[in-house]
Scaffold this motif. Structure first.
Motif, PDB file in Angstrom:
ATOM      1  N   VAL A 420       0.901  -1.183   0.016  1.00 51.21           N
ATOM      2  CA  VAL A 420      -0.048  -0.118   0.089  1.00 51.21           C
ATOM      3  C   VAL A 420       0.982   1.261   0.040  1.00 51.21           C
ATOM      4  O   VAL A 420       0.584   2.130  -0.735  1.00 51.21           O
ATOM      5  CB  VAL A 420      -1.015   0.009   1.337  1.00 51.21           C
ATOM      6  N   SER A 421       1.966   1.280   0.902  1.00 49.93           N
ATOM      7  CA  SER A 421       2.948   2.368   0.773  1.00 49.93           C
ATOM      8  C   SER A 421       3.499   2.682  -0.581  1.00 49.93           C
ATOM      9  O   SER A 421       3.628   3.725  -1.055  1.00 49.93           O
ATOM     10  CB  SER A 421       3.842   2.312   2.104  1.00 49.93           C
ATOM     11  N   ALA A 422       3.895   1.599  -0.996  1.00 48.70           N
ATOM     12  CA  ALA A 422       4.534   1.541  -2.284  1.00 48.70           C
ATOM     13  C   ALA A 422       3.850   2.177  -3.413  1.00 48.70           C
ATOM     14  O   ALA A 422       4.121   2.854  -4.277  1.00 48.70           O
ATOM     15  CB  ALA A 422       5.107   0.351  -2.483  1.00 48.70           C
ATOM     16  N   SER A 423       2.682   1.698  -3.290  1.00 46.87           N
ATOM     17  CA  SER A 423       1.491   2.002  -4.533  1.00 46.87           C
ATOM     18  C   SER A 423       1.318   3.592  -4.295  1.00 46.87           C
ATOM     19  O   SER A 423       1.099   4.334  -5.588  1.00 46.87           O
ATOM     20  CB  SER A 423       0.058   1.313  -4.523  1.00 46.87           C
ATOM     21  N   ALA A 424       1.044   3.989  -3.001  1.00 43.51           N
ATOM     22  CA  ALA A 424       0.963   5.429  -2.839  1.00 43.51           C
ATOM     23  C   ALA A 424       2.034   6.346  -3.254  1.00 43.51           C
ATOM     24  O   ALA A 424       1.858   7.456  -4.038  1.00 43.51           O
ATOM     25  CB  ALA A 424       0.443   5.882  -1.483  1.00 43.51           C
ATOM     26  N   ILE A 425       3.308   5.836  -3.021  1.00 45.27           N
ATOM     27  CA  ILE A 425       4.536   6.687  -3.108  1.00 45.27           C
ATOM     28  C   ILE A 425       4.589   6.794  -4.847  1.00 45.27           C
ATOM     29  O   ILE A 425       4.966   7.687  -5.536  1.00 45.27           O
ATOM     30  CB  ILE A 425       5.399   5.984  -2.632  1.00 45.27           C
ATOM     31  N   LEU A 426       4.440   5.296  -5.541  1.00 41.80           N
ATOM     32  CA  LEU A 426       4.735   5.421  -7.089  1.00 41.80           C
ATOM     33  C   LEU A 426       3.667   5.739  -7.672  1.00 41.80           C
ATOM     34  O   LEU A 426       4.064   6.535  -8.831  1.00 41.80           O
ATOM     35  CB  LEU A 426       5.054   3.660  -7.332  1.00 41.80           C
ATOM     36  N   GLY A 427       2.385   5.853  -7.170  1.00 47.61           N
ATOM     37  CA  GLY A 427       1.242   6.473  -8.024  1.00 47.61           C
ATOM     38  C   GLY A 427       1.237   8.078  -7.815  1.00 47.61           C
ATOM     39  O   GLY A 427       0.873   8.531  -8.915  1.00 47.61           O
ATOM     40  N   THR A 428       1.945   8.413  -6.991  1.00 47.59           N
ATOM     41  CA  THR A 428       1.992  10.001  -6.882  1.00 47.59           C
ATOM     42  C   THR A 428       3.426  10.431  -7.285  1.00 47.59           C
ATOM     43  O   THR A 428       3.660  11.677  -7.263  1.00 47.59           O
ATOM     44  CB  THR A 428       1.666  10.503  -5.500  1.00 47.59           C
ATOM     45  N   LEU A 429       4.394   9.676  -7.539  1.00 47.20           N
ATOM     46  CA  LEU A 429       5.817   9.907  -7.734  1.00 47.20           C
ATOM     47  C   LEU A 429       5.856  11.169  -8.826  1.00 47.20           C
ATOM     48  O   LEU A 429       6.460  12.096  -8.808  1.00 47.20           O
ATOM     49  CB  LEU A 429       6.664   8.761  -8.452  1.00 47.20           C
ATOM     50  N   PRO A 430       4.926  11.105 -10.272  1.00 50.44           N
ATOM     51  CA  PRO A 430       5.246  11.971 -11.278  1.00 50.44           C
ATOM     52  C   PRO A 430       4.737  13.598 -10.550  1.00 50.44           C
ATOM     53  O   PRO A 430       5.336  14.555 -11.071  1.00 50.44           O
ATOM     54  CB  PRO A 430       4.507  11.607 -12.455  1.00 50.44           C
ATOM     55  N   ILE A 431       3.560  13.374  -9.841  1.00 48.38           N
ATOM     56  CA  ILE A 431       2.988  14.718  -9.455  1.00 48.38           C
ATOM     57  C   ILE A 431       4.093  15.370  -8.324  1.00 48.38           C
ATOM     58  O   ILE A 431       4.230  16.366  -8.326  1.00 48.38           O
ATOM     59  CB  ILE A 431       1.623  14.622  -8.792  1.00 48.38           C
ATOM     60  N   LEU A 512       4.387  17.645 -18.829  1.00 48.56           N
ATOM     61  CA  LEU A 512       2.988  16.787 -18.870  1.00 48.56           C
ATOM     62  C   LEU A 512       2.965  15.569 -19.781  1.00 48.56           C
ATOM     63  O   LEU A 512       2.435  14.574 -19.432  1.00 48.56           O
ATOM     64  CB  LEU A 512       1.773  17.962 -19.236  1.00 48.56           C
ATOM     65  N   ILE A 513       3.947  15.752 -20.818  1.00 52.52           N
ATOM     66  CA  ILE A 513       3.709  14.594 -21.627  1.00 52.52           C
ATOM     67  C   ILE A 513       4.506  13.353 -21.036  1.00 52.52           C
ATOM     68  O   ILE A 513       4.196  12.127 -21.113  1.00 52.52           O
ATOM     69  CB  ILE A 513       4.828  15.060 -22.784  1.00 52.52           C
ATOM     70  N   GLU A 514       5.536  13.615 -20.244  1.00 48.51           N
ATOM     71  CA  GLU A 514       6.391  12.703 -19.347  1.00 48.51           C
ATOM     72  C   GLU A 514       5.452  12.035 -18.329  1.00 48.51           C
ATOM     73  O   GLU A 514       5.589  10.779 -18.020  1.00 48.51           O
ATOM     74  CB  GLU A 514       7.612  13.050 -18.879  1.00 48.51           C
ATOM     75  N   ILE A 515       4.428  12.925 -17.718  1.00 46.42           N
ATOM     76  CA  ILE A 515       3.610  12.075 -16.764  1.00 46.42           C
ATOM     77  C   ILE A 515       2.708  11.457 -17.174  1.00 46.42           C
ATOM     78  O   ILE A 515       2.451  10.381 -16.868  1.00 46.42           O
ATOM     79  CB  ILE A 515       3.036  13.597 -15.868  1.00 46.42           C
ATOM     80  N   GLY A 516       2.091  11.780 -18.571  1.00 49.37           N
ATOM     81  CA  GLY A 516       1.357  10.728 -19.296  1.00 49.37           C
ATOM     82  C   GLY A 516       1.909   9.487 -19.642  1.00 49.37           C
ATOM     83  O   GLY A 516       1.371   8.439 -19.515  1.00 49.37           O
ATOM     84  N   LEU A 517       3.148   9.696 -20.045  1.00 50.82           N
ATOM     85  CA  LEU A 517       3.886   8.449 -20.224  1.00 50.82           C
ATOM     86  C   LEU A 517       4.046   7.727 -19.391  1.00 50.82           C
ATOM     87  O   LEU A 517       3.838   6.341 -19.297  1.00 50.82           O
ATOM     88  CB  LEU A 517       5.167   8.907 -21.052  1.00 50.82           C
ATOM     89  N   VAL A 544       7.709   7.137 -28.020  1.00 54.23           N
ATOM     90  CA  VAL A 544       7.442   8.523 -27.554  1.00 54.23           C
ATOM     91  C   VAL A 544       8.401   8.751 -26.463  1.00 54.23           C
ATOM     92  O   VAL A 544       8.952   9.936 -26.591  1.00 54.23           O
ATOM     93  CB  VAL A 544       6.039   8.574 -27.053  1.00 54.23           C
ATOM     94  N   ALA A 545       8.573   7.702 -25.640  1.00 52.37           N
ATOM     95  CA  ALA A 545       9.778   8.181 -24.659  1.00 52.37           C
ATOM     96  C   ALA A 545      11.104   8.495 -25.266  1.00 52.37           C
ATOM     97  O   ALA A 545      11.618   9.204 -24.829  1.00 52.37           O
ATOM     98  CB  ALA A 545       9.746   7.034 -23.502  1.00 52.37           C
ATOM     99  N   LEU A 546      11.682   7.676 -26.080  1.00 50.56           N
ATOM    100  CA  LEU A 546      12.843   7.667 -26.898  1.00 50.56           C
ATOM    101  C   LEU A 546      12.744   9.200 -27.437  1.00 50.56           C
ATOM    102  O   LEU A 546      13.965   9.773 -27.617  1.00 50.56           O
ATOM    103  CB  LEU A 546      13.094   6.741 -27.927  1.00 50.56           C
ATOM    104  N   ALA A 547      11.612   9.520 -28.071  1.00 46.16           N
ATOM    105  CA  ALA A 547      11.551  10.994 -28.862  1.00 46.16           C
ATOM    106  C   ALA A 547      11.682  12.039 -27.676  1.00 46.16           C
ATOM    107  O   ALA A 547      12.406  12.999 -28.104  1.00 46.16           O
ATOM    108  CB  ALA A 547      10.444  10.931 -29.485  1.00 46.16           C
ATOM    109  N   ASP A 548      11.143  11.756 -26.597  1.00 47.53           N
ATOM    110  CA  ASP A 548      11.186  12.646 -25.511  1.00 47.53           C
ATOM    111  C   ASP A 548      12.521  12.979 -25.143  1.00 47.53           C
ATOM    112  O   ASP A 548      13.145  14.211 -24.946  1.00 47.53           O
ATOM    113  CB  ASP A 548      10.269  12.462 -24.312  1.00 47.53           C
TER     114      ASP A 548
END
Length: 827
Positions: A420-431, A512-517, A544-548
């Protein structure tokens, strides 16, 4: 026969409706006041996407209505129609006698007090105006006794809300507009604020306010027998003061006593969410209340026969949740957390507890319909993303599904808590990276330790003390002491974890593109076996990631031009030079005289991170005045810096000493005048310092005019045929000496105008030597010094020099390939 009550059937309508509402709100922000044609095109695009929703039918009318609702609900915030008597129409740069009512609890800091005042009237020289609207008032001294609802009068100048206008910068004006604030005021001292009479509030509001003050007093007594000093002279120790600030934040939502150092500690170990009342705190209270009520109700045979232990517990748990929210002050973030938890409790009551993601969508819908601007709040984004990540993992991760089967064991509970802790941290990591540019590498570990201790011990003990307070104050005091002792131990652990060298890392800002990726990749990986198109989707995302990556590598290291950006740092100066091949040089960092606002942390640093810059090879300090120095402290501490160019003139103040300490601690090389007087070439760019003379420190005793300003480094930057002259804050005397030493070599295409365009600089003789085509003035918007002076501007105009100003045009970016110049002001 199809089961219409199944979770899938129930879940279908809400998620598309939520997406439609959110899309409407975002379109309303980016494209306000759309014409009918543009709106129709946007709707058609939206519907084309939603028709593909898992290959299922999508009902267009509800989607249309929710998209339109989201779009138009935001228009009153993005394009408000303010009444003629709105306080923002009376901004004229002169003082007003302002009378109004304090809206919400004032924010108290060691050196100032900040509050929102609902203006009622303005007066000046016997002329009286009835007005409306809110004003953000800052009092430059701590003020005690002011509370929500108090009617007060003050003498202050009304000001427009102004941004630091830099690419990718924080939109402070919009941030306050979303809170209904369109004007600010600054009061120089406490004596200019008069409390006319206490606020008149309803009995409930008065009771809540009284309760919050009583709890605050209880916390003061629990951390020390008296708030500050007693008859014996006893003082609150630093550790006690930190504990006091944290427990007030946890129980009554007052974070004004939480020091910046403590915030940094909790940020570094990935537990900053514990310091602000959020869905986690409200959820823990709801969980404990639910378990307690269910245990009691299960003792009743009648309740058992009616199958109501869980339903009754859910219904009764609404009251502790609401009580905690009211005690915490019901800030917007707390309101959202209360609504979210109450929706989940209602789902239990109506037997929808298994449809958790749909319940989360319903909570988001309710909040966004009430307050569409919540979508852009960090707390909303983090709370809902964290909960969604946890729920999605619980439903789709095979290992978790296995753990949840069978009887619970200690191993299973610990494994689930870690996941649960890992999910919350990884889920919010880009934000988290987008807003804070820092992530904790030990967050999973520290959350497993700190969340149970603070969430399930400190907060419940504190609330238990609150319940005892009206009937048994002595018991309440001892229970609160238990909470503070526990919290002191937690604080010690937090400080211990924060000192680990690998506890946290600073990162550049994702786009924002990288967050979406990131989220698209996470979805593909979670559904790789269930989705037939997972492989081509994964390949597409990789492309797309390589292009970024390729774009940013070329942007940072593949450019052949020299780019200089003179940042808008208010009344100060800071200029970034990006050299061909990627090296960066930052000349000064801006800063405020009273250091109340960290320009490095909030303006310069975020600008660099958004440019994907984590290494600034060279810092140049023109002179150690606060409006050039203070912002460099943050850069030196949090970026990779190799050298500092400076004149090494010592000033006995804290900021300069801190700067020297950081240089020593980080092993940064200092380059002084002896070396700087010789030309340097870096990636084809030639640098030379013309001023001050190497022996200027010896001459200070003879020449009284050799002040900090007149001892500035004067740096010339030459790229083929194009040159820049950066002059710091030199004034007429230094300009005279400089022209006598190096007039023939001063000629430059671009001049960073001396001393922010003051009257005592930019002398005719100096300008004749430099003969610039273009000048950039770095100065604060409507600054108290009146920079730039009109006579100075007239001199540049007579010379035919084009002038750019950061106070009016924001950051100014100048790019050259060595022969041609291009200029791009931000505004």
């Amino acid at each position: 026969m199809k089961d219409c009550d199944s979770p899938k059937a129930y879940a279908r309508p809400l998620i598309p409706l939520l997406l439609a509402l959110m899309t409407g709100i975002v379109v309303g922000l980016w494209l306000p006041n759309l014409s009918g044609v543009s709106l129709a095109i946007s709707l058609a695009f939206l519907f084309s996407l939603l028709f593909a929703w898992k290959g299922q039918k999508v009902f267009l009318l509800p989607l249309f209505l929710f998209f339109t609702l989201g779009y138009w609900s935001l228009q009153s915030w993005t394009s408000p129609r303010l009444p003629a008597n709105h306080v923002s129409h009376f901004i004229d740069g002169r003082p007003w006698h302002i009378i109004g009512t304090v809206d919400g609890d004032p924010e108290r800091f060691p050196d100032r007090t900040r509050l929102v005042l609902k203006a009622e009237s303005l007066a000046r020289k016997g002329v009286f105006y009835k007005v409306s609207g809110a004003v953000r008032v800052t009092i430059r001294e701590p003020v005690a006794g002011l509370r929500s609802g108090d009617r007060v009068a003050c003498l202050a100048k009304l000001k427009e809300i102004h941004n630091f206008n830099n690419p990718g910068g924080f939109n402070y004006r919009r941030y306050l507009a979303f809170r209904g604030i369109y004007a600010s005021a600054s009061v120089s001292r406490e004596s200019l604020v008069i409390r006319l009479h206490p606020g008149k509030s309803c009995s409930l509001g008065h009771a809540i306010d009284h309760s919050r003050r009583a709890v605050s007093s209880l916390i003061d007594r629990a951390t020390s027998e008296v708030p500050e000093t007693g008859s014996t002279g006893q003082r609150v120790q630093p550790a006690q003061r930190d504990v006091r600030g944290i427990i007030k934040a946890l129980l009554i939502g007052d974070r004004s006593e939480v020091s910046r150092e403590i915030r940094d500690v909790f940020n570094r170990i990935g537990t900053a969410h514990l310091l602000a009342i959020s869905g986690l705190h409200i959820g823990i209270v709801a969980t404990l209340a639910f378990m307690g009520f269910r245990f009691v109700l299960a003792r009743s045979q009648r309740v058992l026969l009616a199958a109501w232990p869980a339903k009754g517990a859910a219904l009764l748990s609404l009251f502790p949740v609401l009580f905690y929210g009211l005690l915490a002050g019901m800030s917007p973030a707390t309101q959202r957390a209360v609504i979210m938890v109450m929706v989940f409790l209602m789902a239990l009551l109506f037997e929808r507890e298994r449809d958790t993601i749909n319940t989360l969508a319903l909570a988001a819908l309710v909040i966004l319909i009430i307050s569409p601007t919540a979508l852009f709040e960090i707390s909303f984004q983090l709370s809902f993303t964290a909960v969604f990540a946890i729920l999605y993992m619980m439903k789709h991760f095979p290992f978790v599904i296995k753990l949840r089967k069978g009887p619970p064991t200690v191993y299973k509970r610990l494994a689930l808590f870690l996941l649960v802790s890992a999910s919350a941290i990884l889920g919010t990591l880009p934000i988290t990276l987008y807003y804070f540019n820092q992530t904790s590498l030990i967050g999973i570990l520290t959350n497993c330790v700190m969340v149970p201790l603070i969430g399930f011990l400190v907060v419940p003990l504190g609330l238990l003390a609150v319940l005892f307070l009206p009937v048994a104050p002595t018991v309440a005091l001892w229970v609160m002491k238990g909470a503070t002792i526990t919290l002191e131990g937690c604080l010690g652990l937090a400080v211990f974890f924060s000192k680990w060298p690998f506890a946290a890392v600073r990162t550049v800002t994702p786009t924002l593109i990288e967050i979406g990726l990131y989220y698209a990749l996470a979805w593909v990986l979670f559904n790789f076996r269930q989705t037939r198109r997972a492989r081509p989707l994964l390949i597409g995302l990789a492309i797309v990631a390589l292009a970024d990556v390729g774009y940013w590598v070329n942007e940072r290291y593949g450019r052949g031009e020299l780019r200089m950006t003179v940042l808008d740092v208010g009344q100060g100066s800071s200029a970034l030079m990006e050299l061909p091949g990627g090296p960066c040089i930052l000349v000064d960092g801006g800063g405020f005289y009273d250091n109340r606002f960290d320009v490095g942390a909030w303006v310069v640093g975020p600008f660099l991170w958004k440019r994907k810059i984590a290494t600034v090879e060279i810092l140049v300090l023109s002179h150690p005045n606060s409006d050039h120095l203070n912002g460099l402290l943050f850069i030196a501490r949090h970026f990779n810096v190799r050298e500092v160019w400076m004149n090494q003139e010592y000033v006995p103040n804290k900021q300069y000493q801190d700067f020297l300490d950081i240089i020593s601690e980080k092993n940064i090389r200092i380059v002084g005048l002896e070396e700087l007087s010789r030309p340097k070439t870096i990636n084809g760019i030639r640098f030379q310092v013309f001023y001050p003379p190497e022996d200027f420190l010896k001459r200070k005793t003879e020449d009284s005019w050799r002040t900090l300003n007149n001892n500035c480094l004067v740096l010339k930057v030459l790229f083929d045929k194009v040159s820049f002259l950066l002059t710091g804050d030199i004034e007429a005397e230094a300009e005279k000496e400089l022209t006598s030493l190096a007039c023939t070599t001063l000629m430059s295409n671009v001049l960073l105008v001396p001393h922010h365009g003051s009257r005592g600089s930019s002398t005719p003789e100096f300008l004749k030597c430099v003969d610039p085509d273009m000048g950039v003035i770095s100065c604060g918007w409507k600054n108290i010094f009146g920079f730039p002076h009109q006579k100075t501007l007239d001199r540049y105009q007579a010379l035919g020099c084009q002038i750019f100003r950061t106070d009016r045009q924001g950051a100014v970016t100048i790019t050259t390939d060595g022969t041609q110049l291009s200029v791009k002001p931000f505004l």
